[in-house]
Design a protein around this motif. Structure first.
Motif, PDB file in Angstrom:
ATOM      1  N   SER A   9     -38.221 -19.953   3.432  1.00 11.90           N
ATOM      2  CA  SER A   9     -38.472 -18.812   4.318  1.00 11.90           C
ATOM      3  C   SER A   9     -37.705 -19.052   5.601  1.00 11.90           C
ATOM      4  O   SER A   9     -38.049 -19.942   6.368  1.00 11.90           O
ATOM      5  N   LYS A  10     -36.633 -18.273   5.846  1.00 12.08           N
ATOM      6  CA  LYS A  10     -35.760 -18.628   6.959  1.00 12.08           C
ATOM      7  C   LYS A  10     -35.562 -17.541   8.018  1.00 12.08           C
ATOM      8  O   LYS A  10     -35.111 -17.832   9.104  1.00 12.08           O
ATOM      9  N   HIS A  11     -35.855 -16.289   7.681  1.00 14.14           N
ATOM     10  CA  HIS A  11     -35.481 -15.193   8.586  1.00 14.14           C
ATOM     11  C   HIS A  11     -36.609 -14.908   9.586  1.00 14.14           C
ATOM     12  O   HIS A  11     -36.494 -15.232  10.761  1.00 14.14           O
ATOM     13  N   HIS A  12     -37.674 -14.318   9.131  1.00 15.93           N
ATOM     14  CA  HIS A  12     -38.826 -14.020  10.011  1.00 15.93           C
ATOM     15  C   HIS A  12     -40.111 -14.683   9.505  1.00 15.93           C
ATOM     16  O   HIS A  12     -41.197 -14.224   9.849  1.00 15.93           O
ATOM     17  N   ASN A  14     -41.337 -14.299   6.707  1.00 17.28           N
ATOM     18  CA  ASN A  14     -42.043 -13.294   5.880  1.00 17.28           C
ATOM     19  C   ASN A  14     -42.595 -13.940   4.617  1.00 17.28           C
ATOM     20  O   ASN A  14     -43.754 -13.738   4.252  1.00 17.28           O
ATOM     21  N   THR A  15     -41.747 -14.711   3.961  1.00 19.42           N
ATOM     22  CA  THR A  15     -42.170 -15.368   2.716  1.00 19.42           C
ATOM     23  C   THR A  15     -43.270 -16.377   3.013  1.00 19.42           C
ATOM     24  O   THR A  15     -44.240 -16.488   2.262  1.00 19.42           O
ATOM     25  N   ILE A  52     -34.638 -12.789   0.148  1.00 16.92           N
ATOM     26  CA  ILE A  52     -33.331 -12.501  -0.466  1.00 16.92           C
ATOM     27  C   ILE A  52     -32.301 -12.551   0.647  1.00 16.92           C
ATOM     28  O   ILE A  52     -32.467 -11.929   1.701  1.00 16.92           O
ATOM     29  N   TYR A  53     -31.249 -13.322   0.413  1.00  8.93           N
ATOM     30  CA  TYR A  53     -30.214 -13.488   1.427  1.00  8.93           C
ATOM     31  C   TYR A  53     -28.859 -13.143   0.807  1.00  8.93           C
ATOM     32  O   TYR A  53     -28.438 -13.802  -0.159  1.00  8.93           O
ATOM     33  N   ALA A  54     -28.251 -12.077   1.340  1.00  7.65           N
ATOM     34  CA  ALA A  54     -26.954 -11.617   0.827  1.00  7.65           C
ATOM     35  C   ALA A  54     -26.981 -11.455  -0.700  1.00  7.65           C
ATOM     36  O   ALA A  54     -26.159 -12.022  -1.412  1.00  7.65           O
ATOM     37  N   PHE A  55     -27.946 -10.689  -1.160  1.00  9.44           N
ATOM     38  CA  PHE A  55     -28.077 -10.320  -2.581  1.00  9.44           C
ATOM     39  C   PHE A  55     -28.378 -11.503  -3.510  1.00  9.44           C
ATOM     40  O   PHE A  55     -28.133 -11.425  -4.719  1.00  9.44           O
ATOM     41  N   THR A  80     -39.526 -11.820  -1.054  1.00  9.71           N
ATOM     42  CA  THR A  80     -39.588 -10.785  -0.028  1.00  9.71           C
ATOM     43  C   THR A  80     -38.167 -10.333   0.247  1.00  9.71           C
ATOM     44  O   THR A  80     -37.229 -11.139   0.243  1.00  9.71           O
ATOM     45  N   MET A  83     -35.031  -4.463   0.794  1.00 11.17           N
ATOM     46  CA  MET A  83     -34.889  -3.358  -0.159  1.00 11.17           C
ATOM     47  C   MET A  83     -35.835  -3.542  -1.333  1.00 11.17           C
ATOM     48  O   MET A  83     -35.934  -4.617  -1.894  1.00 11.17           O
ATOM     49  N   PHE A 112     -39.870  -7.725   6.694  1.00  8.14           N
ATOM     50  CA  PHE A 112     -39.183  -7.292   7.919  1.00  8.14           C
ATOM     51  C   PHE A 112     -37.794  -7.920   7.993  1.00  8.14           C
ATOM     52  O   PHE A 112     -37.626  -9.109   7.736  1.00  8.14           O
TER      53      PHE A 112
HETATM   54  C1  LIG Z   1     -28.678 -13.335   6.117  1.00  8.25           C
HETATM   55  C2  LIG Z   1     -29.628 -12.329   5.500  1.00  8.25           C
HETATM   56  C3  LIG Z   1     -29.239 -11.627   4.385  1.00  8.25           C
HETATM   57  C4  LIG Z   1     -30.125 -10.693   3.798  1.00  8.25           C
HETATM   58  N1  LIG Z   1     -29.725 -10.036   2.665  1.00  8.25           N
HETATM   59  C5  LIG Z   1     -30.583  -9.166   2.071  1.00  8.25           C
HETATM   60  C6  LIG Z   1     -30.208  -8.521   0.866  1.00  8.25           C
HETATM   61  O1  LIG Z   1     -29.133  -8.718   0.317  1.00  8.25           O
HETATM   62  N2  LIG Z   1     -31.088  -7.634   0.307  1.00  8.25           N
HETATM   63  C7  LIG Z   1     -32.320  -7.393   0.871  1.00  8.25           C
HETATM   64  O2  LIG Z   1     -33.075  -6.593   0.322  1.00  8.25           O
HETATM   65  N3  LIG Z   1     -32.710  -8.018   2.017  1.00  8.25           N
HETATM   66  C8  LIG Z   1     -31.880  -8.911   2.618  1.00  8.25           C
HETATM   67  N4  LIG Z   1     -32.264  -9.577   3.749  1.00  8.25           N
HETATM   68  C9  LIG Z   1     -33.636  -9.376   4.258  1.00  8.25           C
HETATM   69  C10 LIG Z   1     -34.571 -10.516   3.823  1.00  8.25           C
HETATM   70  O3  LIG Z   1     -34.542 -10.692   2.422  1.00  8.25           O
HETATM   71  C11 LIG Z   1     -36.013 -10.225   4.258  1.00  8.25           C
HETATM   72  O4  LIG Z   1     -36.061 -10.058   5.652  1.00  8.25           O
HETATM   73  C12 LIG Z   1     -36.916 -11.340   3.791  1.00  8.25           C
HETATM   74  O5  LIG Z   1     -38.254 -10.934   3.925  1.00  8.25           O
HETATM   75  C13 LIG Z   1     -36.678 -12.601   4.591  1.00  8.25           C
HETATM   76  O6  LIG Z   1     -37.634 -13.568   4.241  1.00  8.25           O
HETATM   77  P1  LIG Z   1     -37.992 -14.776   5.211  1.00  8.25           P
HETATM   78  O7  LIG Z   1     -38.445 -14.186   6.530  1.00  8.25           O
HETATM   79  O8  LIG Z   1     -39.054 -15.483   4.493  1.00  8.25           O
HETATM   80  O9  LIG Z   1     -36.739 -15.590   5.332  1.00  8.25           O
HETATM   81  C14 LIG Z   1     -31.411 -10.471   4.367  1.00  8.25           C
HETATM   82  C15 LIG Z   1     -31.780 -11.186   5.518  1.00  8.25           C
HETATM   83  C16 LIG Z   1     -30.909 -12.111   6.082  1.00  8.25           C
HETATM   84  C17 LIG Z   1     -31.334 -12.874   7.309  1.00  8.25           C
END
Ligand SMILES: Cc1cc2nc3c(=O)[nH]c(=O)nc-3n(C[C@H](O)[C@H](O)[C@H](O)COP(=O)(O)O)c2cc1C
Length: 155
Positions: A9-12, A14-15, A52-55, A80, A83, A112
């Protein structure tokens, strides 16, 4: 049946929010995929969780899916993403079935996202995962992952 959650879980976070909910509600052990060193033979249900990060699923999760001995294990993916598409889950099923697992299933949770152009709109999927999303994940756990005996004792 013994469960383990392996997550990234790296972005927010969320996971992580979903991980924390599941560990608290169902008393499941959770470990970060980035420093995974457990003996997988001790577990029956392997629950991979990632954003999901960059598909793609996170690379460290993908590597574990590829490299762990998962034959005859029950394997699940909870992801998480911004899309609401199930293509990541379907790809996981295809990938994991090649390893002769005994069961597999996936669940998507909205998360988010303020990455890239989404930042301009102050992000998408605001406030997700929310309480309703978490309840759906609990249902997924009960229906797909928990064995009959656990269903009586947990939650
Ligand atoms: C670098 C990056 C790439 C992402 N690429 C996608 C993507 O390809 N498709 C999608 O639906 N969401 C994408 N997201 C959104 C994340 O999947 C979504 O915010 C997820 O909940 C992040 O989980 P985390 O907070 O646990 O890391 C991306 C987010 C980041 C930061």
């Amino acid at each position: 049946m013994k469960d383990i959650i392996i997550y990234v879980s790296k972005h927010h976070q969320n996971t992580k929010k979903v991980v924390d909910f599941l560990t608290e509600k169902f008393h499941i052990e959770a470990v970060n995929a980035e420093n995974f060193s457990k003996d997988i033979s001790q577990y029956d249900n392997i629950i991979f969780m990632t954003g999901i990060y960059a598909f793609h699923l996170d690379e460290s999760i993908n590597k574990l899916i590829e490299n762990l001995p998962l034959e005859n294990k029950r394997c699940f993916l909870i992801y998480t993403s911004a899309m609401d598409v199930d293509s990541f889950g379907k790809a996981f099923i295809k990938q994991i079935q090649k390893k002769n697992v005994s069961k597999c299933a996936f669940a998507h949770v909205p998360g988010f996202c303020t990455f890239g152009p989404f930042k301009l709109f102050k992000g998408v999927r605001k406030n997700h995962p929310d309480a309703n999303d978490l309840e759906k994940v609990a249902d997924f756990y009960q229906e797909e992952i928990a064995d009959e005996k656990s269903k009586d004792n947990r939650g």
